[in-house]
Structure formats: C-alpha cells, structure tokens
Design a protein around this motif. Structure first.
Motif, PDB file in Angstrom:
ATOM      1  N   CYS A 177       0.686  -1.413  -0.045  1.00  0.00           N
ATOM      2  CA  CYS A 177       0.002  -0.023  -0.045  1.00  0.00           C
ATOM      3  C   CYS A 177       0.785   1.204  -0.080  1.00  0.00           C
ATOM      4  O   CYS A 177       0.349   2.264  -0.154  1.00  0.00           O
ATOM      5  CB  CYS A 177      -0.830  -0.011   1.325  1.00  0.00           C
ATOM      6  SG  CYS A 177      -2.326  -1.026   1.121  1.00  0.00           S
ATOM      7  N   CYS A 178       2.072   1.011   0.223  1.00  0.00           N
ATOM      8  CA  CYS A 178       3.153   2.223   0.273  1.00  0.00           C
ATOM      9  C   CYS A 178       3.299   2.992  -1.315  1.00  0.00           C
ATOM     10  O   CYS A 178       3.445   2.208  -2.176  1.00  0.00           O
ATOM     11  CB  CYS A 178       4.277   1.833   0.902  1.00  0.00           C
ATOM     12  SG  CYS A 178       4.057   1.069   2.498  1.00  0.00           S
ATOM     13  N   LEU A 179       3.359   4.245  -1.160  1.00  0.00           N
ATOM     14  CA  LEU A 179       3.797   5.086  -2.405  1.00  0.00           C
ATOM     15  C   LEU A 179       4.929   4.330  -2.700  1.00  0.00           C
ATOM     16  O   LEU A 179       5.248   4.292  -4.116  1.00  0.00           O
ATOM     17  CB  LEU A 179       3.527   6.339  -2.228  1.00  0.00           C
ATOM     18  CG  LEU A 179       2.022   6.985  -2.198  1.00  0.00           C
ATOM     19  CD1 LEU A 179       2.252   8.274  -1.760  1.00  0.00           C
ATOM     20  CD2 LEU A 179       1.451   6.718  -3.641  1.00  0.00           C
ATOM     21  N   GLU A 180       5.995   4.403  -1.979  1.00  0.00           N
ATOM     22  CA  GLU A 180       7.350   3.960  -2.223  1.00  0.00           C
ATOM     23  C   GLU A 180       7.510   2.691  -1.274  1.00  0.00           C
ATOM     24  O   GLU A 180       7.841   2.772  -0.153  1.00  0.00           O
ATOM     25  CB  GLU A 180       8.430   5.073  -1.829  1.00  0.00           C
ATOM     26  CG  GLU A 180       8.219   6.171  -2.759  1.00  0.00           C
ATOM     27  CD  GLU A 180       9.345   7.450  -2.312  1.00  0.00           C
ATOM     28  OE1 GLU A 180      10.245   6.949  -1.751  1.00  0.00           O
ATOM     29  OE2 GLU A 180       9.276   8.369  -2.771  1.00  0.00           O
ATOM     30  N   TYR A 181       7.774   1.487  -1.829  1.00  0.00           N
ATOM     31  CA  TYR A 181       7.672   0.323  -1.274  1.00  0.00           C
ATOM     32  C   TYR A 181       9.056   0.210  -0.618  1.00  0.00           C
ATOM     33  O   TYR A 181      10.036   0.715  -0.658  1.00  0.00           O
ATOM     34  CB  TYR A 181       7.684  -0.732  -2.209  1.00  0.00           C
ATOM     35  CG  TYR A 181       7.620  -2.236  -1.513  1.00  0.00           C
ATOM     36  CD1 TYR A 181       6.527  -2.772  -1.068  1.00  0.00           C
ATOM     37  CD2 TYR A 181       9.119  -2.805  -1.292  1.00  0.00           C
ATOM     38  CE1 TYR A 181       6.861  -3.909  -0.533  1.00  0.00           C
ATOM     39  CE2 TYR A 181       9.114  -3.937  -0.976  1.00  0.00           C
ATOM     40  CZ  TYR A 181       8.014  -4.783  -0.307  1.00  0.00           C
ATOM     41  OH  TYR A 181       7.990  -5.818   0.445  1.00  0.00           O
ATOM     42  N   GLY A 182       8.886  -0.225   0.730  1.00  0.00           N
ATOM     43  CA  GLY A 182       9.813  -0.597   1.638  1.00  0.00           C
ATOM     44  C   GLY A 182       9.486  -1.553   2.639  1.00  0.00           C
ATOM     45  O   GLY A 182       8.338  -1.486   3.218  1.00  0.00           O
ATOM     46  N   THR A 200       1.843   8.925   2.717  1.00  0.00           N
ATOM     47  CA  THR A 200       2.646   8.126   1.516  1.00  0.00           C
ATOM     48  C   THR A 200       2.035   6.755   1.384  1.00  0.00           C
ATOM     49  O   THR A 200       2.249   6.123   0.244  1.00  0.00           O
ATOM     50  CB  THR A 200       4.078   7.840   1.975  1.00  0.00           C
ATOM     51  OG1 THR A 200       4.117   7.051   3.366  1.00  0.00           O
ATOM     52  CG2 THR A 200       4.946   9.242   2.178  1.00  0.00           C
ATOM     53  N   ASN A 201       0.990   6.425   2.310  1.00  0.00           N
ATOM     54  CA  ASN A 201       0.243   5.419   1.854  1.00  0.00           C
ATOM     55  C   ASN A 201      -0.864   5.609   0.726  1.00  0.00           C
ATOM     56  O   ASN A 201      -1.486   6.476   0.771  1.00  0.00           O
ATOM     57  CB  ASN A 201      -0.561   4.691   2.909  1.00  0.00           C
ATOM     58  CG  ASN A 201       0.579   4.348   4.187  1.00  0.00           C
ATOM     59  OD1 ASN A 201       1.643   3.786   3.714  1.00  0.00           O
ATOM     60  ND2 ASN A 201       0.221   4.484   5.324  1.00  0.00           N
ATOM     61  N   PHE A 202      -1.296   4.571   0.031  1.00  0.00           N
ATOM     62  CA  PHE A 202      -2.425   4.611  -1.118  1.00  0.00           C
ATOM     63  C   PHE A 202      -3.840   4.907  -0.032  1.00  0.00           C
ATOM     64  O   PHE A 202      -4.132   4.106   0.900  1.00  0.00           O
ATOM     65  CB  PHE A 202      -2.587   3.562  -1.786  1.00  0.00           C
ATOM     66  CG  PHE A 202      -1.386   3.399  -2.756  1.00  0.00           C
ATOM     67  CD1 PHE A 202      -0.943   4.241  -3.574  1.00  0.00           C
ATOM     68  CD2 PHE A 202      -0.743   2.080  -2.853  1.00  0.00           C
ATOM     69  CE1 PHE A 202       0.294   4.043  -4.259  1.00  0.00           C
ATOM     70  CE2 PHE A 202       0.377   1.711  -3.856  1.00  0.00           C
ATOM     71  CZ  PHE A 202       0.663   2.959  -4.476  1.00  0.00           C
ATOM     72  N   GLN A 203      -4.521   5.693  -0.434  1.00  0.00           N
ATOM     73  CA  GLN A 203      -5.811   6.073   0.325  1.00  0.00           C
ATOM     74  C   GLN A 203      -6.982   5.343  -0.025  1.00  0.00           C
ATOM     75  O   GLN A 203      -8.017   4.699   0.599  1.00  0.00           O
ATOM     76  CB  GLN A 203      -5.970   7.600   0.317  1.00  0.00           C
ATOM     77  CG  GLN A 203      -4.675   8.408   0.747  1.00  0.00           C
ATOM     78  CD  GLN A 203      -4.592   8.132   2.156  1.00  0.00           C
ATOM     79  OE1 GLN A 203      -5.398   8.067   3.287  1.00  0.00           O
ATOM     80  NE2 GLN A 203      -3.252   7.833   2.753  1.00  0.00           N
ATOM     81  N   GLU A 204      -7.166   5.226  -1.490  1.00  0.00           N
ATOM     82  CA  GLU A 204      -8.391   4.729  -2.067  1.00  0.00           C
ATOM     83  C   GLU A 204      -8.397   3.147  -2.142  1.00  0.00           C
ATOM     84  O   GLU A 204      -7.308   2.534  -2.209  1.00  0.00           O
ATOM     85  CB  GLU A 204      -8.452   5.224  -3.733  1.00  0.00           C
ATOM     86  CG  GLU A 204      -8.419   6.846  -3.806  1.00  0.00           C
ATOM     87  CD  GLU A 204      -8.652   7.203  -5.249  1.00  0.00           C
ATOM     88  OE1 GLU A 204      -9.785   6.835  -5.975  1.00  0.00           O
ATOM     89  OE2 GLU A 204      -7.667   7.610  -5.743  1.00  0.00           O
ATOM     90  N   GLY A 205      -9.902   2.707  -2.294  1.00  0.00           N
ATOM     91  CA  GLY A 205     -10.024   1.400  -2.131  1.00  0.00           C
ATOM     92  C   GLY A 205      -9.726   0.951  -3.364  1.00  0.00           C
ATOM     93  O   GLY A 205      -9.936   1.357  -4.439  1.00  0.00           O
ATOM     94  N   CYS A 206      -9.412  -0.392  -3.543  1.00  0.00           N
ATOM     95  CA  CYS A 206      -9.228  -0.946  -4.812  1.00  0.00           C
ATOM     96  C   CYS A 206     -10.465  -1.627  -5.673  1.00  0.00           C
ATOM     97  O   CYS A 206     -10.458  -1.698  -6.950  1.00  0.00           O
ATOM     98  CB  CYS A 206      -8.513  -2.430  -4.442  1.00  0.00           C
ATOM     99  SG  CYS A 206      -6.715  -2.263  -4.000  1.00  0.00           S
TER     100      CYS A 206
END
Length: 253
Positions: free
Chosen positions: A184-189, A199-205
């Motif tokens: 869910c992170c904009l920049e994976y780590g 920095t997390n995606f906010q919208e549902g899938c």
C-alpha cells in the motif's frame, strides 16, 4: 431418349446438392479448425500461467480455484472439445456429432446470456457479495497457506495504486491494528506499511478496478459480440449441414 431428357434436371440438382454439401462441409471444417486452434492457444496460455505463476491465486477466499490460469485452462479445454466435435462431425458427415456440436454450443450460448442477465439485473447484489468476500479474504493476508492470495493482493494494490476494498482503513480490521500491507506504500519498503502516513495509498481497490473495467466496457462488449457471432455461425453451419445430410439420407429410404 425422352427418359434421358427427363433425368437430366434431377441429375443436375443432385450434383448441385452434393457440391453445396461439400462446400458447407469444408467451410464448417475450416471454421472449427480455427476454433480448435484458438482453444489450443488459450489452453497453452493457461498452462504457461499455471507453471510460471503457480503461487498466484485469486483474491477471493470463497473461490480460490478461479485463478486466471484455471479459467483459461477450463475455457481452452471446452473450446478444443467443441471445435473437435465440429471438425469431426463435418469431415465425417456424422449427424450425431453435428447435433451434439449444435446442442453444446446452444447450451454455452444460453449460459452466457443467462450470466449477462444475472449480472445486469443483480449488479447491486453482486457488488455487496464481492465486498463481503474480499473483506473476508483480507483476514487471510500473510497467513500460512495463503501465499497466492497474499501475492494477488500485493499485485492488485501495487498495479492499481490502491489499498483495501473500500479504503486503506479496511486493513485495520483485517490486521486488528492500525497498519497496512507494504504494497500500500507509495514508495515500497520493508515494513513501510506499519507506519501510517500520507505516503500510503488512500483509495480502495474495488472502485479502482471497476473504473478500469468500465473504461474497457466497449472493448469487452465488442469482443462479446464477436464471440456470440462465432457461436451463432457455428450453430447455423451445424444445423444446415445436419438438415442437408438428413435430407440426403432420406432419399435412400
């Protein structure tokens, strides 16, 4: 001499009927050969996905067998069987096989129409069930024996830049704490999902995927019409040839 003159028209009619039957025979054979080859291609892609993406599964816990690979394998097998029946029935001029081909295609066509009707008329109910099922599947994320489901969620969230079903807070209930998967992170780590931030995606899938599908609705509709046209043509060829063979055989009795 008069007898000979009287038989010429019948002879010409017989030759014409045989020519038409022969043309129809090879036309239907060619049609079903292409159909069968298409089935081989679909089956091949399905097997390739099953081998290379063996741990990738559907995100639905209720229907884990509905992976892309399994669906393609099933569809390819059905297409190959139907195409084989059509080819064999045409080349052998076998009425039983032609009738079987027609009936199977008719059943498939009817099921497709029924599925479309159910989808259109029960869209709200389907959405409700899908939400509930996907939410249930979130609780299995990163649990033992659910590597495929976990990978599926990660791919969906990464590709569609979304998080959860309705929104990222769905994961709070699934995990029992305020965190989200790293996908869910904009920049994976590693471990980035444990620290909530903007920095997390906010919208549902769910809505994200539905929006993308609606964008390709016209393409899907055209593809569906093409498939339906092929099926109708196949049924028409089979029935015309069946009737012609029946007519020819009745002349000898």
């Amino acid at each position: 001499m008069e007898i000979c003159k009287g038989t010429k028209p019948d002879h010409r009619k017989f030759n014409m009927a045989q020519t038409c039957l022969s043309c129809l025979k090879y036309l239907m054979f060619s049609f079903n050969l292409i159909f069968w080859l298409g089935g081989c291609g679909v089956l091949g892609v399905g097997i390739w996905l099953a081998v290379t993406q063996g741990d990738f599964a559907t995100i639905s816990p209720s229907y884990p067998f509905l992976s892309v690979a399994n669906v393609l394998i099933a569809a390819g097998t059905i297409i190959m069987v139907v195409g084989f029946l059509g080819c064999l029935g045409a080349i052998k001029e076998n009425r039983c096989l032609l009738l079987s081909f027609f009936i199977i295609l008719l059943i498939i066509f009817t099921l497709e129409l029924t599925g479309i009707f159910i989808f259109i008329s029960g869209r709200d109910l389907i959405d409700k069930y899908a939400h509930r099922d996907l939410t249930k599947g979130m609780r299995l994320y990163s649990t033992e024996g659910n590597a495929g489901l976990t990978k599926a969620w990660d791919i969906v969230q990464t590709d569609f830049r979304c998080c959860g079903v309705e929104n990222y807070t769905d994961w709070f209930t699934a995990f029992g704490e305020d965190k989200v998967p790293d996908s869910c992170c904009l920049e994976y780590g590693k471990g980035c999902g444990a620290t909530l931030s903007k920095t997390n995606f906010q919208e549902g899938c769910y809505m994200k995927v539905m929006d993308v599908l609606e964008q390709y609705l016209l393409v899907v509709g055209i593809f569906g019409l093409c498939i339906a046209s092929i099926q109708v043509l196949g049924m028409a060829f089979a029935m015309v040839m069946y009737c012609q063979l029946r007519k020819e055989s009745s002349k000898y009795y």
